[in-house]
Design a protein around this motif. Sequence first.
Motif, PDB file in Angstrom:
ATOM      1  N   LEU A  78      81.940 -38.275  76.013  1.00 44.75           N
ATOM      2  CA  LEU A  78      83.077 -37.537  75.450  1.00 44.75           C
ATOM      3  C   LEU A  78      83.186 -37.741  73.926  1.00 44.75           C
ATOM      4  O   LEU A  78      83.591 -36.834  73.202  1.00 44.75           O
ATOM      5  CB  LEU A  78      84.378 -38.011  76.125  1.00 44.75           C
ATOM      6  CG  LEU A  78      84.524 -37.649  77.604  1.00 44.75           C
ATOM      7  CD1 LEU A  78      85.822 -38.230  78.153  1.00 44.75           C
ATOM      8  CD2 LEU A  78      84.497 -36.139  77.782  1.00 44.75           C
ATOM      9  N   THR A 129      80.993 -35.305  72.293  1.00 48.92           N
ATOM     10  CA  THR A 129      81.604 -33.970  72.291  1.00 48.92           C
ATOM     11  C   THR A 129      82.694 -33.874  71.218  1.00 48.92           C
ATOM     12  O   THR A 129      82.801 -32.867  70.504  1.00 48.92           O
ATOM     13  CB  THR A 129      82.186 -33.673  73.681  1.00 48.92           C
ATOM     14  OG1 THR A 129      81.131 -33.712  74.636  1.00 48.92           O
ATOM     15  CG2 THR A 129      82.845 -32.317  73.701  1.00 48.92           C
ATOM     16  N   TRP A 167      79.815 -30.235  70.576  1.00 44.10           N
ATOM     17  CA  TRP A 167      78.919 -29.772  71.645  1.00 44.10           C
ATOM     18  C   TRP A 167      79.403 -30.333  72.968  1.00 44.10           C
ATOM     19  O   TRP A 167      79.688 -31.515  73.107  1.00 44.10           O
ATOM     20  CB  TRP A 167      77.498 -30.257  71.388  1.00 44.10           C
ATOM     21  CG  TRP A 167      76.791 -29.569  70.241  1.00 44.10           C
ATOM     22  CD1 TRP A 167      76.721 -29.974  68.965  1.00 44.10           C
ATOM     23  CD2 TRP A 167      76.049 -28.352  70.323  1.00 44.10           C
ATOM     24  NE1 TRP A 167      76.003 -29.112  68.203  1.00 44.10           N
ATOM     25  CE2 TRP A 167      75.560 -28.075  69.020  1.00 44.10           C
ATOM     26  CE3 TRP A 167      75.751 -27.461  71.344  1.00 44.10           C
ATOM     27  CZ2 TRP A 167      74.796 -26.958  68.731  1.00 44.10           C
ATOM     28  CZ3 TRP A 167      74.976 -26.349  71.044  1.00 44.10           C
ATOM     29  CH2 TRP A 167      74.513 -26.094  69.746  1.00 44.10           C
ATOM     30  N   GLN A 168      79.466 -29.423  74.009  1.00 42.56           N
ATOM     31  CA  GLN A 168      79.751 -29.864  75.362  1.00 42.56           C
ATOM     32  C   GLN A 168      78.450 -30.385  75.980  1.00 42.56           C
ATOM     33  O   GLN A 168      77.351 -30.017  75.577  1.00 42.56           O
ATOM     34  CB  GLN A 168      80.319 -28.715  76.202  1.00 42.56           C
ATOM     35  CG  GLN A 168      81.651 -28.170  75.707  1.00 42.56           C
ATOM     36  CD  GLN A 168      82.762 -29.185  75.843  1.00 42.56           C
ATOM     37  OE1 GLN A 168      82.757 -30.039  76.748  1.00 42.56           O
ATOM     38  NE2 GLN A 168      83.734 -29.112  74.910  1.00 42.56           N
ATOM     39  N   GLU A 228      76.086 -27.842  77.245  1.00 43.61           N
ATOM     40  CA  GLU A 228      75.419 -27.046  76.216  1.00 43.61           C
ATOM     41  C   GLU A 228      74.292 -27.802  75.539  1.00 43.61           C
ATOM     42  O   GLU A 228      73.326 -27.204  75.058  1.00 43.61           O
ATOM     43  CB  GLU A 228      76.437 -26.609  75.153  1.00 43.61           C
ATOM     44  CG  GLU A 228      77.531 -25.721  75.692  1.00 43.61           C
ATOM     45  CD  GLU A 228      78.607 -25.444  74.669  1.00 43.61           C
ATOM     46  OE1 GLU A 228      79.215 -24.370  74.684  1.00 43.61           O
ATOM     47  OE2 GLU A 228      78.845 -26.340  73.791  1.00 43.61           O
TER      48      GLU A 228
END
Length: 819
Positions: free
Chosen positions: A110, A113, A118-119, A122
Amino acid sequence: MTSPTRNALLISAAFTGAILLATLFTDYLIDHWISEPAVAQRWQTVKTLAVATVGGLTAFLVARHVLRARERMVSAIAADRTRESELGTGVTEYAIYLLDPEGLITSWNLGATRITGWQAAEILGKPFRTLFPQSDVSLREPERILKTAAAEGRFSGDRRLVRRDGETLWANTTITLLRHPDGSIRGYACVSRDVTAQRKAAAALADSERLFRVFFAQAAVGIAQFSPSGRILRVNRCFCDIVGRSEEILRRSRISGITHRENIESDTEMMRRCLEQGLDRYERETRFMRPDGRVVWVTLSMSLVRDNTHRPAYFIAVVADITARKEAEAAVEESRNRLAGIVETTRDAIITTDASLRIVRTNPAAREMFRRRDEEWLGHSLFTLFPPEHRKQIQEFMGSSERTLQLGGIRGITALRAGGEPFPVEGSILRIESGASPFFTAILRDNTERRRYEAAIAESGHRLQVAVEAAHLGFWDLDLDTLKLYVSEELKRLIGLKTRADTLDPRTSLRLIHPEDRSRIDQIREHIFDPEKGSAALELRVRHADGTYRDLSIHGVLLRDDAGNPTRILGTVLEMTPIREAERKVRHLSARILSLQDAERRRIARELHDTTAQNLAALNINLGRLRRALERERSGQIALVDDSVALADMSVQQIRTMSYLLHPPLLEDFGLERAARDYINGFAERSGIPTDLEIRGSVGRLPDEVELALFRVLQESLANVVRHSGCTRAEVRLGRDDDLVYLEVSDNGHGIDPETLKRLREQAPLGVGVSGMTERLAQIGGRLEINSDQNGTTVRATVAVEPDELHTDSPPSTTDALS
């Protein structure tokens, strides 16, 4: 090599060692202690069984230990992966992600992210270079980083990363190499922390530091840093300029070493309050001392800087030079005091009123002038000091916007003393704006004495005008700015001008001057503009309107303004024509008298020589015959006759000397050279003063009037040598230089005092002798010069003679020494 495998090998090595030791021990027993073959054979069998048993047991133990160690390792790895997953998933301050050996992202937490945008869905499976800006990718920076981590086991540093939205950020990234148990690369563990804010803060701090250094070095005020004990640590150039010392010298000094001795105690006390009482800043005016002894006034803004523990670290002093302001304040204060002194001591009345003209303050001169005490007019209107006819002018001034009212113009107005006594005053009333309402100041001067003086001056001027008109004295005024020449009516009359204009063109006026006198104008200009002289006087011949030239005596004086610049020339003109004509007649008459005097002297000398001297000679002969007759008779009267003969001889000698002095016969017969030589011989004999005669060149015969004039100069000069010089020797020089004949008479006496010599050179009539010599020479165009000092006096007579007037019929003479 893993730890379980290493432990199993160690156990196996231990058992193997034990078997080898047992085998060696059995071989030793068989060889040394057992002699029977059967027994030895049995021991060999036992040894073989023992070795086999021990080997099998060792292999079993090693295999079991290895299996158990592997199980423990698998469990630890699973636990580590579980912890990694839990750690990566729960941490949000750090981006924690894993890469496989090819650099593909395999895990994403996390924190990654939050930092990059960026997730996980992805970014997983994308290459490591996805996180880098294109400029770094083109330089293969991601590959270089992974290569470094693979080679060194670890990589750490600040690198630029790119968020999903394209924004660049700075991240402190640490990459650790991960290996399998067999040593092969399993991947990379990456931990990144966003340090963009720290980088910006560091850049801002660096900019601040740089700006501070620039400001410190180039500030227009002095800045100094010094320790709590007062030792100077750092100064800028402006501070050095203010205190007049170099930075090197200041850094070896204390702040008290440059402070004025009268300010050291107070400045030290303020620093103590900062250190002990929590005062962080103060500002005051103080004084520094420059090495040359000059005092420098400064405003000192002192700030105490503390460290992280709130302890005093150092002082920062900002210093501005206010010496000029202090000097200006001192000048203003001095001016204020001077003004107050002027107000209190001036002879002019100074009266201050409020906006409604109520008197609020007066000076001593006002109280004396109006003969009132303060309580008699303070609070009263200014109108009470003036009669009603003048109050309207003051009222109109109050209602206007004018700043100054000149009371009554140049003539002034009338004021009232105590009791209503009128008296004339002049002055003005000033409007002074101050705040919401103005106030007024009246400055008045008693004109009683001035009116009396004006009346006296007017009367004196009238008398002067009458005297000027009676004396026929002309006036002129040359304005040097406009070059306008103002001339009076009398001056126009003197030169015959018929114009009504009062001004003339100076260039036109110059053309009226005689051509031979125009060259003297430059001399006049030099004298007038000479700072030490500033005036000039001379006579010029100026053409009259009728064509004749008039002799005019002109005198001019230069006037300057307050700055010393020439502004105008004032002068007078007096006609000298009648005086010069009279002088010419007097000179003509004087020449005639001198000529008659010489003729009469010549006649008397001849009469004395031809008649009286001859009679005395005959008398002397008769007295001689009488004496011889008395000798024959032996008479007692012989002594009386001898006495009479001596008297007759003396009378003859005196008459001959007098006749020679009146008119030397050698002058007419043989000329000046022979007559001068003969006269000097007699002078030396009569006076007892050795006298030398030097004749330079051939003088020859000169015109009769020239020879006579030079001979009279010789007579008078030698007579003055005897009467006044007190000398022991004299010299006479006679010579000719082309067409100039000169005669010099010198002595070695005590000379003539400067004041008398000045009057002689100015041709003042000090006696018949000098004036007679001057007049005789002037009649023939000659000149007389007298020079004297403490070493003696020289009289020099020069006469210009035309070549055709010179005669060389007398033989040349050489230098004679006569005594």
